[in-house]
Scaffold this active site. Structure first.
Site, PDB file in Angstrom:
ATOM      1  N   HIS A   1       0.817  -1.212   0.000  1.00  0.00           N
ATOM      2  CA  HIS A   1       0.000   0.000   0.000  1.00  0.00           C
ATOM      3  C   HIS A   1       0.854   1.267   0.000  1.00  0.00           C
ATOM      4  O   HIS A   1       0.361   2.345   0.342  1.00  0.00           O
ATOM      5  CB  HIS A   1      -0.956   0.001   1.198  1.00  0.00           C
TER       6      HIS A   1
ATOM      7  N   CYS B   1       4.206  13.817  -5.883  1.00  0.00           N
ATOM      8  CA  CYS B   1       3.470  14.805  -6.669  1.00  0.00           C
ATOM      9  C   CYS B   1       2.572  14.075  -7.659  1.00  0.00           C
ATOM     10  O   CYS B   1       3.031  13.174  -8.356  1.00  0.00           O
ATOM     11  CB  CYS B   1       4.435  15.727  -7.406  1.00  0.00           C
TER      12      CYS B   1
ATOM     13  N   CYS C   1       7.092  21.419  -9.484  1.00  0.00           N
ATOM     14  CA  CYS C   1       6.159  21.807 -10.555  1.00  0.00           C
ATOM     15  C   CYS C   1       4.898  22.492 -10.044  1.00  0.00           C
ATOM     16  O   CYS C   1       4.058  22.902 -10.840  1.00  0.00           O
ATOM     17  CB  CYS C   1       5.781  20.574 -11.389  1.00  0.00           C
TER      18      CYS C   1
ATOM     19  N   ILE D   1       1.523 -10.818  19.314  1.00  0.00           N
ATOM     20  CA  ILE D   1       2.637 -10.843  18.352  1.00  0.00           C
ATOM     21  C   ILE D   1       3.971 -10.498  19.026  1.00  0.00           C
ATOM     22  O   ILE D   1       5.002 -11.086  18.705  1.00  0.00           O
ATOM     23  CB  ILE D   1       2.333  -9.868  17.195  1.00  0.00           C
TER      24      ILE D   1
HETATM   25 ZN    ZN Z   1       5.525  17.969  -9.252  1.00  0.00          ZN
END
Ligand code: ZN
Length: 245
Positions: free
Chosen positions: A113, A121, A149, A230
């Site tokens: 995951h 990004c 960006c 555990i």
């Molecule tokens: Zn970016």
């Protein structure tokens, strides 16, 4: 002639991290399922559409304090298993990075995951550290943008509504197919892909050990069931596996 040493696949779920103070968010009875308001913060549609969802999501991560969580006896036991020299791969449903923090070799851990220790990004896919983003939040940026960006940043996790990384999934299935023993730890084995990986291993002839406080659908076909906590049961199992090699 020496026999080939068996490959051990360890599949870990939320149960191995609860001793580190990280709750089960994603499981069938997890936090996200019980609180729709919280689930929105980790669902890709609302997250991308609504800056306010992102603002609340970063605050939730800052307040959860998962960045400061430390590995526990269960994580450390798996490091001992690796150091014994037995071939080992860890497939984890957890995004906390605690296996690697405990000292497991990073390339031996597959994060099904993703990881909450990094951000990505959504436009240029540049990765960065979660802590740096949380520091920017603390410094007054409610929804920090990609420094490269200007795109939206998200945790480098698989959010609800997102597909698992097919490359990671392929690797996990190959390991499940190749292993001689699969140990499922702290997972209810009710959620894809964990249950599927156990089935792949069983179909390929692997033995199965289930270590979970609650019953799982795979208990009837397990070679061994371990119900004990555990934190004590896993170190004991590792000692046994190392002694048997
Ligand atoms: Zn970016």
């Amino acid at each position: 002639m020496t026999a080939k040493r068996p490959l051990i696949a360890v599949l870990t779920g939320a149960g191995i991290s609860t001793d580190s103070g990280i709750p089960d968010y994603r499981g069938p009875n997890g936090l996200w399922q019980r609180d729709p308001g919280a689930q929105e913060l980790v669902t890709i549609g609302p997250y991308l559409a609504d800056p306010d969802v992102r603002r609340r999501s970063w605050l939730m991560r800052r307040d959860a304090g998962a960045q400061a969580a430390e590995p526990n006896a269960g994580h450390l036991a798996l490091v001992e298993l690796e150091r014994s020299g037995l071939p080992l791969r860890v497939l984890t449903q957890n995004v906390d990075g605690l296996h690697q923090r405990a000292g497991l070799t990073a390339r031996k851990v597959l994060e099904l995951h993703g990881t909450a220790r990094q951000v990505e990004c959504v436009r240029c896919h540049r990765r960065g550290e979660m802590q740096e983003v949380l520091d920017r939040v603390a410094a007054g940026e409610p929804d920090p943008a990609c420094p490269a960006c200007g795109g939206v940043l998200k945790p480098a996790t698989v959010m609800f509504g997102e597909a698992l990384d097919p490359v990671v999934l392929d690797q996990a299935e190959a390991i499940a197919k190749a292993c001689d023993l699969i140990v499922a730890i702290g997972t209810t084995l009710q959620v894809y892909p964990a249950a599927g990986l156990v089935q792949v291993a069983l179909d390929a002839g692997a033995r199965l050990i289930v270590m979970n406080a609650e019953p799982t659908p795979y208990d009837p076909v397990a070679d061994e069931l371990i119900r004990e906590p555990i934190g004590t049961a896993l170190p004991a199992l590792v000692r046994r596996l190392v002694a048997q090699q």
